[in-house]
Design a protein around this motif. Structure first.
Motif, PDB file in Angstrom:
ATOM      1  N   TYR A  67     -18.759  37.910 -38.308  1.00  0.00           N
ATOM      2  CA  TYR A  67     -19.895  37.015 -38.106  1.00  0.00           C
ATOM      3  C   TYR A  67     -20.512  37.205 -36.724  1.00  0.00           C
ATOM      4  N   LEU A  68     -21.767  36.793 -36.592  1.00  0.00           N
ATOM      5  CA  LEU A  68     -22.526  37.011 -35.363  1.00  0.00           C
ATOM      6  C   LEU A  68     -22.619  35.773 -34.494  1.00  0.00           C
ATOM      7  N   ILE A  69     -22.748  34.597 -35.113  1.00  0.00           N
ATOM      8  CA  ILE A  69     -23.035  33.377 -34.374  1.00  0.00           C
ATOM      9  C   ILE A  69     -21.736  32.751 -33.849  1.00  0.00           C
ATOM     10  N   PRO A  70     -21.662  32.465 -32.527  1.00  0.00           N
ATOM     11  CA  PRO A  70     -20.419  31.949 -31.929  1.00  0.00           C
ATOM     12  C   PRO A  70     -19.835  30.721 -32.610  1.00  0.00           C
ATOM     13  N   VAL A  71     -20.684  29.727 -32.964  1.00  0.00           N
ATOM     14  CA  VAL A  71     -20.105  28.509 -33.552  1.00  0.00           C
ATOM     15  C   VAL A  71     -19.520  28.779 -34.940  1.00  0.00           C
ATOM     16  N   LYS A  72     -20.064  29.758 -35.652  1.00  0.00           N
ATOM     17  CA  LYS A  72     -19.503  30.132 -36.949  1.00  0.00           C
ATOM     18  C   LYS A  72     -18.126  30.761 -36.761  1.00  0.00           C
ATOM     19  N   ILE A  73     -18.003  31.636 -35.767  1.00  0.00           N
ATOM     20  CA  ILE A  73     -16.715  32.276 -35.469  1.00  0.00           C
ATOM     21  C   ILE A  73     -15.709  31.213 -35.017  1.00  0.00           C
ATOM     22  N   TYR A  74     -16.184  30.272 -34.212  1.00  0.00           N
ATOM     23  CA  TYR A  74     -15.345  29.159 -33.742  1.00  0.00           C
ATOM     24  C   TYR A  74     -14.829  28.348 -34.928  1.00  0.00           C
ATOM     25  N   ASP A  75     -15.710  28.063 -35.878  1.00  0.00           N
ATOM     26  CA  ASP A  75     -15.336  27.304 -37.068  1.00  0.00           C
ATOM     27  C   ASP A  75     -14.280  28.048 -37.882  1.00  0.00           C
ATOM     28  N   GLU A  76     -14.472  29.354 -38.051  1.00  0.00           N
ATOM     29  CA  GLU A  76     -13.508  30.158 -38.814  1.00  0.00           C
ATOM     30  C   GLU A  76     -12.146  30.184 -38.125  1.00  0.00           C
ATOM     31  N   GLU A 108     -28.121  29.955 -42.253  1.00  0.00           N
ATOM     32  CA  GLU A 108     -28.482  31.027 -41.318  1.00  0.00           C
ATOM     33  C   GLU A 108     -27.391  31.283 -40.290  1.00  0.00           C
ATOM     34  N   LEU A 109     -26.521  30.288 -40.078  1.00  0.00           N
ATOM     35  CA  LEU A 109     -25.433  30.454 -39.124  1.00  0.00           C
ATOM     36  C   LEU A 109     -24.354  31.408 -39.638  1.00  0.00           C
ATOM     37  N   ASN A 110     -24.421  31.755 -40.911  1.00  0.00           N
ATOM     38  CA  ASN A 110     -23.446  32.674 -41.515  1.00  0.00           C
ATOM     39  C   ASN A 110     -23.865  34.137 -41.365  1.00  0.00           C
ATOM     40  N   LYS A 111     -24.863  34.360 -40.522  1.00  0.00           N
ATOM     41  CA  LYS A 111     -25.357  35.735 -40.323  1.00  0.00           C
ATOM     42  C   LYS A 111     -24.239  36.647 -39.839  1.00  0.00           C
ATOM     43  N   LYS A 112     -24.172  37.855 -40.404  1.00  0.00           N
ATOM     44  CA  LYS A 112     -23.113  38.803 -40.063  1.00  0.00           C
ATOM     45  C   LYS A 112     -23.658  39.909 -39.167  1.00  0.00           C
ATOM     46  N   LYS A 113     -22.736  40.569 -38.477  1.00  0.00           N
ATOM     47  CA  LYS A 113     -23.125  41.674 -37.596  1.00  0.00           C
ATOM     48  C   LYS A 113     -23.682  42.823 -38.415  1.00  0.00           C
ATOM     49  N   ARG A 166     -10.300  35.214 -28.231  1.00  0.00           N
ATOM     50  CA  ARG A 166     -11.104  36.367 -27.796  1.00  0.00           C
ATOM     51  C   ARG A 166     -10.890  37.547 -28.738  1.00  0.00           C
ATOM     52  N   GLU A 167      -9.640  37.761 -29.122  1.00  0.00           N
ATOM     53  CA  GLU A 167      -9.333  38.866 -30.045  1.00  0.00           C
ATOM     54  C   GLU A 167      -9.942  38.589 -31.419  1.00  0.00           C
ATOM     55  N   PHE A 168      -9.804  37.348 -31.900  1.00  0.00           N
ATOM     56  CA  PHE A 168     -10.382  36.953 -33.189  1.00  0.00           C
ATOM     57  C   PHE A 168     -11.897  37.124 -33.151  1.00  0.00           C
ATOM     58  N   TYR A 169     -12.507  36.733 -32.046  1.00  0.00           N
ATOM     59  CA  TYR A 169     -13.967  36.810 -31.866  1.00  0.00           C
ATOM     60  C   TYR A 169     -14.443  38.260 -31.965  1.00  0.00           C
ATOM     61  N   SER A 170     -13.717  39.163 -31.289  1.00  0.00           N
ATOM     62  CA  SER A 170     -14.139  40.568 -31.250  1.00  0.00           C
ATOM     63  C   SER A 170     -14.038  41.239 -32.620  1.00  0.00           C
ATOM     64  N   LYS A 171     -13.116  40.738 -33.454  1.00  0.00           N
ATOM     65  CA  LYS A 171     -12.905  41.348 -34.771  1.00  0.00           C
ATOM     66  C   LYS A 171     -13.710  40.674 -35.879  1.00  0.00           C
ATOM     67  N   SER A 172     -14.328  39.538 -35.570  1.00  0.00           N
ATOM     68  CA  SER A 172     -15.037  38.773 -36.600  1.00  0.00           C
ATOM     69  C   SER A 172     -16.260  39.517 -37.124  1.00  0.00           C
TER      70      SER A 172
END
Length: 322
Positions: A286-295, A316-321, A278-284
């Motif tokens: 990247y925008l797409i959940p599966v990309k953040i999951y992969d990282e 397109e899954l590498n889209k950033k915030k 959750r902490e990693f997700y909030s700081k990522s």
């Protein structure tokens, strides 16, 4: 410090990774010092000890090995949990239970019934009111018996450090979460978001009206009005489904639609269970959940090659915030 090593291993961290994560939180302990703490070659100062306890969300006395380790499941732990599941389901010991015990017992029974219904588990031919039904609970509710929080609370109850109502609450929450993880979907999410407020509102009005009912006619009228409003909600839902308005009110961008369902669900489940993710997700970035999951998996050295390859083939899954 055996506890320190156990906690680190449970988080799947190397000594170096632990040192780095502590540094990110403003705590400076080298990997060499951590190794010496674990071997017992050096004792950490009180400020370092408290920082480590805070990081792992445990007490200082637990980290020092003074407080009992309630995380281990024994035969007694399992029987305690099974007996409580059985008692709650058959409403045994109701005469001995008081206040929160009774309400929480009903919560456990309701959670068991919902999970069993959704998971197509048959009770009638498998449960015997006069036995503990150990095999049944082990087979169909093994996730409860292996849940860390349930085990910890059961052991604390055995040691008289927790109340019966606490274990009941933890068990019902565990079952409800498992039920949600297994059977939750976009359809039910949409239903909950759009209609939960109206449904709870109608029940709330019924409870309020019953408080002021002075005779049978008032009671019957209160229920009649509630059923009438619930019928209206049912008609709204039916209309939504038939008109096609029920599925997705939000227009998702293409990158979101490209997410493989299996890995999206895995990311969703990990987000609920893993505080670090959750902490990693909030700081990522990247925008797409599966990309953040992969990282995140790559960082933990648990990469799924199939997922990484899919993301590589869908840039397109590498889209950033923004």
């Amino acid at each position: 410090m055996d506890r320190l090593k156990e906690l680190r291993k449970k988080k799947h961290l190397t000594l170096k990774e632990l040192s780095e994560q502590l540094k990110e939180n403003g705590v400076f302990i080298s990997s060499d010092s951590l190794a010496k703490y674990e071997r017992g070659d050096r004792k950490p100062k009180i400020d370092k000890l408290k920082a480590l306890a805070d990081f792992f969300d445990v007490s200082v006395s637990y980290l020092q090995g003074i407080e009992p380790d309630y995380s281990k499941s024994t035969d007694k732990t399992e029987i305690t949990i099974i007996k409580l599941l059985n008692d709650c389901y058959f409403e045994k010991n109701n005469n001995d239970w008081q206040g929160l015990d009774i309400w929480n017992a009903l919560d456990v029974r309701d959670a068991v019934n919902r999970y069993a219904e959704h998971s197509k588990i048959s009770f009638n031919s498998l449960l015997n009111k006069d036995s503990l039904n150990i095999t049944f609970w082990q087979k169909n509710f093994s996730f409860v018996l292996s849940n860390e929080k349930v085990i910890e609370t059961a052991n604390m109850l055995i040691d008289k450090k927790a109340k019966l109502a606490e274990l009941m609450s933890v068990i019902s929450n565990c079952i409800n979460k498992k039920d949600e993880d297994l059977h939750d979907n976009d359809f039910s999410d949409h239903l909950a978001q759009k209609y939960n407020g109206k449904i709870y509102g109608s029940i709330g009005h019924l409870i309020y009206d019953l408080r002021f009912a002075s005779n049978l006619a008032d009671i019957n009228l209160s229920f009649k009005n509630c059923f009438k409003y619930l019928k209206q909600i049912q008609m709204e839902i039916n209309t939504d489904i038939k008109s096609g308005n029920f599925e997705h009110e939000i227009e998702y961008e293409k990158p979101f639609l490209l997410q493989p369902i299996k890995y999206h669900d895995q990311a969703k489940r990990l987000y609920k269970e893993d505080k670090d993710f959750r902490e990693f997700y909030s700081k990522s970035e990247y925008l797409i959940p599966v990309k953040i999951y992969d990282e995140y998996l790559k960082m933990k050295h648990k990469e799924i090659p199939e997922l990484s390859k899919y993301i590589e083939n869908n840039p397109e899954l590498n889209k950033k915030k923004n």
